[in-house]
Write a protein that holds these residues in place. Structure first.
Motif, PDB file in Angstrom:
ATOM      1  N   ASN A 104       0.859  -1.179   0.000  1.00 38.66           N
ATOM      2  CA  ASN A 104       0.000   0.000   0.000  1.00 38.66           C
ATOM      3  C   ASN A 104       0.897   1.232   0.000  1.00 38.66           C
ATOM      4  N   GLY A 105       0.681   2.116  -0.973  1.00 36.52           N
ATOM      5  CA  GLY A 105       1.473   3.328  -1.064  1.00 36.52           C
ATOM      6  C   GLY A 105       0.638   4.544  -0.745  1.00 36.52           C
ATOM      7  N   SER A 106       1.204   5.497  -0.009  1.00 38.40           N
ATOM      8  CA  SER A 106       0.471   6.713   0.353  1.00 38.40           C
ATOM      9  C   SER A 106       1.401   7.910   0.270  1.00 38.40           C
ATOM     10  N   LEU A 107       0.794   9.061  -0.050  1.00 38.10           N
ATOM     11  CA  LEU A 107       1.533  10.316  -0.093  1.00 38.10           C
ATOM     12  C   LEU A 107       0.553  11.446   0.136  1.00 38.10           C
ATOM     13  N   SER A 108       1.094  12.624   0.386  1.00 40.83           N
ATOM     14  CA  SER A 108       0.268  13.797   0.666  1.00 40.83           C
ATOM     15  C   SER A 108       0.675  14.927  -0.258  1.00 40.83           C
ATOM     16  N   MET A 109      -0.329  15.498  -0.985  1.00 41.13           N
ATOM     17  CA  MET A 109      -0.064  16.606  -1.906  1.00 41.13           C
ATOM     18  C   MET A 109      -1.204  17.621  -1.816  1.00 41.13           C
ATOM     19  N   GLY A 110      -0.842  18.879  -1.735  1.00 40.22           N
ATOM     20  CA  GLY A 110      -1.838  19.948  -1.742  1.00 40.22           C
ATOM     21  C   GLY A 110      -2.856  19.830  -0.628  1.00 40.22           C
ATOM     22  N   GLY A 113      -4.495  13.703   0.958  1.00 41.51           N
ATOM     23  CA  GLY A 113      -3.735  12.467   1.038  1.00 41.51           C
ATOM     24  C   GLY A 113      -4.224  11.464   0.015  1.00 41.51           C
ATOM     25  N   LEU A 114      -3.299  10.737  -0.559  1.00 41.52           N
ATOM     26  CA  LEU A 114      -3.617   9.688  -1.519  1.00 41.52           C
ATOM     27  C   LEU A 114      -3.074   8.370  -0.997  1.00 41.52           C
ATOM     28  N   SER A 115      -3.886   7.347  -1.128  1.00 39.75           N
ATOM     29  CA  SER A 115      -3.467   6.028  -0.676  1.00 39.75           C
ATOM     30  C   SER A 115      -4.059   4.988  -1.617  1.00 39.75           C
ATOM     31  N   SER A 116      -3.251   4.007  -1.983  1.00 44.39           N
ATOM     32  CA  SER A 116      -3.734   2.994  -2.920  1.00 44.39           C
ATOM     33  C   SER A 116      -2.880   1.740  -2.816  1.00 44.39           C
ATOM     34  N   TYR A 117      -3.544   0.606  -3.044  1.00 43.77           N
ATOM     35  CA  TYR A 117      -2.775  -0.625  -3.203  1.00 43.77           C
ATOM     36  C   TYR A 117      -2.023  -0.547  -4.530  1.00 43.77           C
ATOM     37  N   MET A 118      -0.853  -1.090  -4.554  1.00 45.09           N
ATOM     38  CA  MET A 118      -0.022  -1.010  -5.732  1.00 45.09           C
ATOM     39  C   MET A 118       0.799  -2.285  -5.881  1.00 45.09           C
ATOM     40  N   PHE A 119       1.516  -2.380  -6.950  1.00 44.50           N
ATOM     41  CA  PHE A 119       2.372  -3.538  -7.183  1.00 44.50           C
ATOM     42  C   PHE A 119       3.802  -3.056  -7.367  1.00 44.50           C
ATOM     43  N   LEU A 120       4.737  -3.912  -7.062  1.00 42.75           N
ATOM     44  CA  LEU A 120       6.147  -3.625  -7.250  1.00 42.75           C
ATOM     45  C   LEU A 120       6.786  -4.759  -8.041  1.00 42.75           C
ATOM     46  N   GLU A 121       7.745  -4.407  -8.878  1.00 42.22           N
ATOM     47  CA  GLU A 121       8.498  -5.411  -9.627  1.00 42.22           C
ATOM     48  C   GLU A 121       9.962  -5.003  -9.657  1.00 42.22           C
ATOM     49  N   ALA A 122      10.808  -5.984  -9.868  1.00 41.03           N
ATOM     50  CA  ALA A 122      12.243  -5.734 -10.010  1.00 41.03           C
ATOM     51  C   ALA A 122      12.711  -6.310 -11.341  1.00 41.03           C
ATOM     52  N   GLY A 175       9.414  13.801  -8.007  1.00 41.57           N
ATOM     53  CA  GLY A 175      10.557  13.083  -7.457  1.00 41.57           C
ATOM     54  C   GLY A 175      10.909  13.524  -6.056  1.00 41.57           C
ATOM     55  N   ALA A 176      10.447  14.733  -5.667  1.00 42.08           N
ATOM     56  CA  ALA A 176      10.724  15.248  -4.322  1.00 42.08           C
ATOM     57  C   ALA A 176       9.608  14.923  -3.338  1.00 42.08           C
ATOM     58  N   VAL A 177       8.501  14.305  -3.803  1.00 45.33           N
ATOM     59  CA  VAL A 177       7.373  13.987  -2.925  1.00 45.33           C
ATOM     60  C   VAL A 177       7.684  12.702  -2.155  1.00 45.33           C
ATOM     61  N   PRO A 178       7.641  12.732  -0.823  1.00 40.19           N
ATOM     62  CA  PRO A 178       7.906  11.520  -0.040  1.00 40.19           C
ATOM     63  C   PRO A 178       6.748  10.530  -0.146  1.00 40.19           C
ATOM     64  N   ILE A 179       7.078   9.276  -0.236  1.00 45.76           N
ATOM     65  CA  ILE A 179       6.083   8.203  -0.345  1.00 45.76           C
ATOM     66  C   ILE A 179       6.286   7.239   0.819  1.00 45.76           C
ATOM     67  N   THR A 180       5.196   6.732   1.336  1.00 45.60           N
ATOM     68  CA  THR A 180       5.251   5.735   2.407  1.00 45.60           C
ATOM     69  C   THR A 180       4.717   4.417   1.876  1.00 45.60           C
ATOM     70  N   LEU A 181       5.513   3.371   1.993  1.00 45.28           N
ATOM     71  CA  LEU A 181       5.101   2.038   1.575  1.00 45.28           C
ATOM     72  C   LEU A 181       4.743   1.214   2.803  1.00 45.28           C
ATOM     73  N   ARG A 182       3.590   0.578   2.734  1.00 44.80           N
ATOM     74  CA  ARG A 182       3.122  -0.279   3.835  1.00 44.80           C
ATOM     75  C   ARG A 182       3.075  -1.713   3.318  1.00 44.80           C
ATOM     76  N   THR A 192       6.324  -0.294   7.627  1.00 44.36           N
ATOM     77  CA  THR A 192       6.344   0.848   6.719  1.00 44.36           C
ATOM     78  C   THR A 192       7.787   1.215   6.350  1.00 44.36           C
ATOM     79  N   PHE A 193       7.943   1.727   5.136  1.00 41.12           N
ATOM     80  CA  PHE A 193       9.243   2.152   4.628  1.00 41.12           C
ATOM     81  C   PHE A 193       9.075   3.480   3.904  1.00 41.12           C
ATOM     82  N   LYS A 194      10.067   4.311   4.039  1.00 37.26           N
ATOM     83  CA  LYS A 194      10.083   5.534   3.255  1.00 37.26           C
ATOM     84  C   LYS A 194      10.523   5.201   1.839  1.00 37.26           C
ATOM     85  N   ALA A 195       9.938   5.891   0.870  1.00 32.42           N
ATOM     86  CA  ALA A 195      10.264   5.638  -0.528  1.00 32.42           C
ATOM     87  C   ALA A 195      10.205   6.945  -1.304  1.00 32.42           C
TER      88      ALA A 195
END
Length: 396
Positions: A104-110, A113-122, A175-182, A192-195
């Motif tokens: 789950n990724g979340s960030l705050s703008m203006g 707050g935005l929060s959504s399930y997401m996927f990650l790949e390498a 690129g300067a907006v902090p993201i939180t990964l849950r 949680t991790f900062k991203a």
């Protein structure tokens, strides 16, 4: 005692200027065509736009077709990957490693707050079209760098942000907006991790994280099994990609995006360059054959004079030196004229290629090829002259 000029006057009486001019003209045409083909090939493969290479190298993302509704993950087997890697149009193959945990990724703008399930790949680092700084992960630091597909930012700016009353963002700003990964997995308790977004890719349609983070996170939050290869990224050889479509269709493999058309265009330009260069090579070979034949005929007509000179005390190498100088000068003149014509012809396509972000390739490959040709042909001619003169000296 005859002087060198007298010897040359004697030997040059049987010299056919028509044959020498014919060789020079044919060789100029052939070598010029070869060099034009090499110049065009290099220019059409040199990207000056600073973005993804358009013609030089094609990367395609492959996935298996999904039929109907299924809960069993569709992926590539090891045998399928090995078979794919052995195809002539495949240079390198890389695997997408998917996350085995919920994200789950979340960030705050203006102020929102935005929060959504997401996927990650390498993906292996060698397949990225961007090389951002800090592209690594350490559990002690707890920061996860992310490379985002450029299309995602476009979709946000022009499809999501305006209706939701959110600001549109540039690559530098987001690129300067902090993201939180849950992350939630087998451990049960979310962590949680900062991203942060450290780069944008035009090649990869995914949310990419370092391979080191994915391996660590799958082991910590996953089920302990090695994740299957759900997608593959393949570096394609454009000149050998003619059978790619048939292979993918036969094996039920889908290719993402419109890279197939780019691959066709790349293949077409490569084939055009190869055909042009091949025609020049044939002309050059015929011209060299004409010169060799002319040298044989000239030496044969001068056979008695050559034996007479050698009986007077001239060594075979001294006698051969006159003909060696002749072919060397002819080859140098031919090479310089051909190179000049090829460089002048470059202006015919430079502006057209420049308009699509190509062209301006280094002249080093062309110059090296010209030098190799000059040395190779000259050494061949000199060797033939020396061999024939020695045979005449021995009475053969």
């Amino acid at each position: 005692m005859k002087t060198r000029s007298d010897v040359w006057s004697l030997l040059s009486r049987n010299l056919s200027k028509g044959q020498l001019i014919g060789y020079a003209v044919a060789n100029v045409v052939g070598l010029t065509v070869v060099l034009i083909g090499v110049l065009f090939f290099c220019d059409s493969r040199n990207d000056t736009s600073g973005e993804d290479e358009f013609f030089s190298t094609d990367y395609v993302v492959l996935s298996k077709k999904v039929e109907g509704v299924g809960f069993t993950p569709v992926s590539f087997s090891e045998q399928e990957i090995d078979d794919l890697s052995e195809q002539p149009w495949v240079r390198k193959t890389g695997r997408f490693t998917a996350s085995q945990f919920a994200v789950n990724g979340s960030l705050s703008m203006g102020g929102k707050g935005l929060s959504s399930y997401m996927f990650l790949e390498a993906v292996p680092d060698e397949f990225f079209d961007v090389k951002p700084r800090g592209w690594s992960f350490s559990p002690s630091e707890g920061f996860v760098p992310i490379i985002l597909c450029k299309d995602y930012l476009t979709l946000y700016n022009f499809g999501f942000a305006i209706p939701q009353g959110l600001p549109q963002l540039s690559e530098q700003v987001i690129g300067a907006v902090p993201i939180t990964l849950r992350l939630t997995g087998k451990a049960g308790q979310p962590e949680t991790f900062k991203a942060g977004i450290v780069g944008f890719s035009s090649r990869l349609n995914t949310i990419a994280v370092p391979q080191s983070f994915m391996d660590w996170a799958n082991e910590r939050y996953g089920d302990g099994t090695e994740p299957p290869a759900s997608r593959l990224i393949v570096e394609v050889d454009p000149l050998a990609a003619s059978d790619m479509k048939a292979y993918l269709t036969e094996h039920g493999i889908e290719m993402a995006g419109d890279k197939q058309d780019a691959g066709r265009l790349s293949s077409f330009l490569g084939i055009v360059s190869a055909v042009v260069a091949s025609g020049g090579i044939v002309i050059c070979a015929l011209a060299i054959f004409i010169l060799i034949l002319s040298v044989f005929l000239l030496l044969q007509k001068s056979r008695d004079k050559l034996r007479f000179l050698m009986l007077l005390g001239y060594r075979p190498r001294e006698v051969a030196r006159y003909y060696e100088l002749l072919v060397t000068v002819a080859n140098v003149v031919v090479t310089l004229v051909s190179l000049s014509l090829a460089l002048l012809s470059r202006g015919l396509w430079s502006e057209a290629l420049e308009n699509i972000g190509l062209g301006g390739a280094s002249l080093l490959p062309t110059l090296l090829l010209t030098l190799v040709y000059l040395l190779g042909v000259t050494l061949l001619d000199v060797g033939i002259v020396r061999s024939r003169v020695m045979r005449i000296w021995r009475g053969n």
